[in-house]
Enzyme design. Structure first.
Site, PDB file in Angstrom:
ATOM      1  NE  ARG A  66      -0.046  -0.279   4.899  1.00 14.46           N
ATOM      2  CZ  ARG A  66       0.910  -1.159   5.172  1.00 14.46           C
ATOM      3  NH1 ARG A  66       1.113  -2.184   4.382  1.00 14.46           N
ATOM      4  NH2 ARG A  66       1.682  -1.001   6.221  1.00 14.46           N
ATOM      5  CG  ASP A 127       2.073   4.756  13.148  1.00 16.71           C
ATOM      6  OD1 ASP A 127       2.642   5.595  13.875  1.00 16.71           O
ATOM      7  OD2 ASP A 127       2.608   3.692  12.795  1.00 16.71           O
ATOM      8  CG  PHE A 129      -2.245  10.048  21.648  1.00 15.25           C
ATOM      9  CD1 PHE A 129      -3.608  10.336  21.585  1.00 15.25           C
ATOM     10  CD2 PHE A 129      -1.495  10.629  22.648  1.00 15.25           C
ATOM     11  CE1 PHE A 129      -4.185  11.192  22.502  1.00 15.25           C
ATOM     12  CE2 PHE A 129      -2.064  11.489  23.569  1.00 15.25           C
ATOM     13  CZ  PHE A 129      -3.413  11.768  23.497  1.00 15.25           C
ATOM     14  CB  CYS A 183      -2.270  -0.572   9.832  1.00 13.08           C
ATOM     15  SG  CYS A 183      -0.669  -0.129   9.209  1.00 13.08           S
TER      16      CYS A 183
END
Ligand code: ZN
Length: 341
Positions: A66, A127, A129, A183
């Site tokens: 991806r 990805d 916080f 992910c």
């Protein structure tokens, strides 16, 4: 008319004027994974003036499904993503000034970069916080728009934060769905990535051509597998006392020397939070503070335990805490910073 951008200039909302503006703009992209490579390619093809790419990772085989700028050779060589992306992007459009930074976009690094270079836009392709909270603080401190994007599985969400116009991510912590964390464990399909990239780059183009009225203004979320879609107006969550976008901002995520450390305690439905820096709590005082907020709190010489519905927050004297009743790190951090600041 520049042949390269002719189709984009024929689009009335951009035109020749808009193309000139895109050419004058500098975008900083934080993260060069799936969202990062998608955003980077779109902006470079669109003819942005300068693109800075920050990433601390290198290309692996599992990225190729991806992360659209990378090749098998990049994975073979374990090339840093920022470098591999720059190489590919220079083949795509040699007119764009591409700066590759191999490293962490921590508070210090990001603030220094933004203070020196004053980019026009920040794009979130991270990805985690911490990185997003840092980006949020930097963006509001220097009054630069930033575009949030997250995806996991077949689900994604995006929002354009505009200082002075919209609430910030801190305001949203209590209301935003906590999806799109990482992910690595949950898996991801590329159309979810491309969808978030499209929402991000569409808003990016509007910002770059200064078509503020065209901005979506809503938090968009979707699931491409379960066929759900929502666009929510969130202006109302803006808080005057917000430490990032309120009347007296303190930009809490810029003052941290190190990142907050977290660990999911396996099999215990608990997350441990270790805040950066040194904290020292008088536990009796802390318990009294919680009780004044109407919470049920108990102290012993070592810790304070606060009941929060189906969750429990346990704080030690040095600021370390356990959040019981969740395995969700972001949720645990939200609880931690909501009650301990
Ligand atoms: Zn805010």
């Amino acid at each position: 008319m520049n042949e390269r951008y002719s189709r984009q200039q024929l689009f009335a909302s951009i035109g020749e004027e808009g193309q000139k503006k895109i050419r004058e703009k500098h975008v900083v992209l934080i993260g060069a994974g799936a969202l990062g490579t998608g955003n980077a390619e779109a902006l470079v093809r669109a003819g942005v003036g300068k693109l800075t790419i920050i990433d601390r990772d290198y290309v692996e085989w599992s990225n190729l499904q991806r992360q659209q700028l990378y090749s098998e050779a990049d994975a073979q060589e374990r090339l840093p993503k920022a470098i591999a992306a720059k190489r590919r992007l220079e083949q795509v459009n040699s007119e764009v000034n591409i700066e590759a930074i191999v490293g962490d976009a921590g508070a210090q690094e990001l603030e220094m970069l933004v203070a020196e270079q004053r980019p026009h836009l920040l794009i979130d392709a991270t990805d985690n916080f911490d990185a997003r909270m840092v980006m949020n603080d930097v963006a509001y401190k220097y009054r630069i728009p930033w575009i949030y994007g997250a995806c996991v599985g077949s689900y994604g969400l995006s929002y354009a934060f505009i200082p002075g116009r919209t609430p910030c991510l801190y305001c949203l912590l209590e209301t935003v769905p906590q999806g799109g964390l990482t992910c690595d464990t949950a898996g991801i399909i590329s159309p979810a990535v491309q969808m978030v990239v499209s929402y991000q780059t569409a808003e990016a183009l509007k910002i770059l051509v200064e078509d503020w009225a065209a901005l979506r203004g809503k938090l968009v979320s979707f699931d491409l597998w379960t066929n759900e879609y929502a666009a929510i107006r969130i202006d109302a969550v803006k808080r005057d006392e917000c430490p990032t976008c309120g009347h007296h901002p303190s930009y809490p995520f810029l003052s941290y020397e190190q990142q907050t450390k977290t660990a999911v305690l396996c099999g215990r439905d608990s997350v441990q939070i270790r805040p950066p820096g040194r904290r020292e709590y008088d536990l009796d005082e802390l318990a009294a503070l919680f009780r004044r907020q109407g919470l049920q709190a108990e102290a012993n010489p070592y810790l304070v335990s606060v009941s929060l519905g189906d969750k429990r927050l346990v704080v030690f004297g040095d600021g370390r805490a356990l959040v019981h009743g969740t395995k969700d790190v972001q949720e645990a951090k939200t609880i931690y910073y909501r009650y301990l600041g």
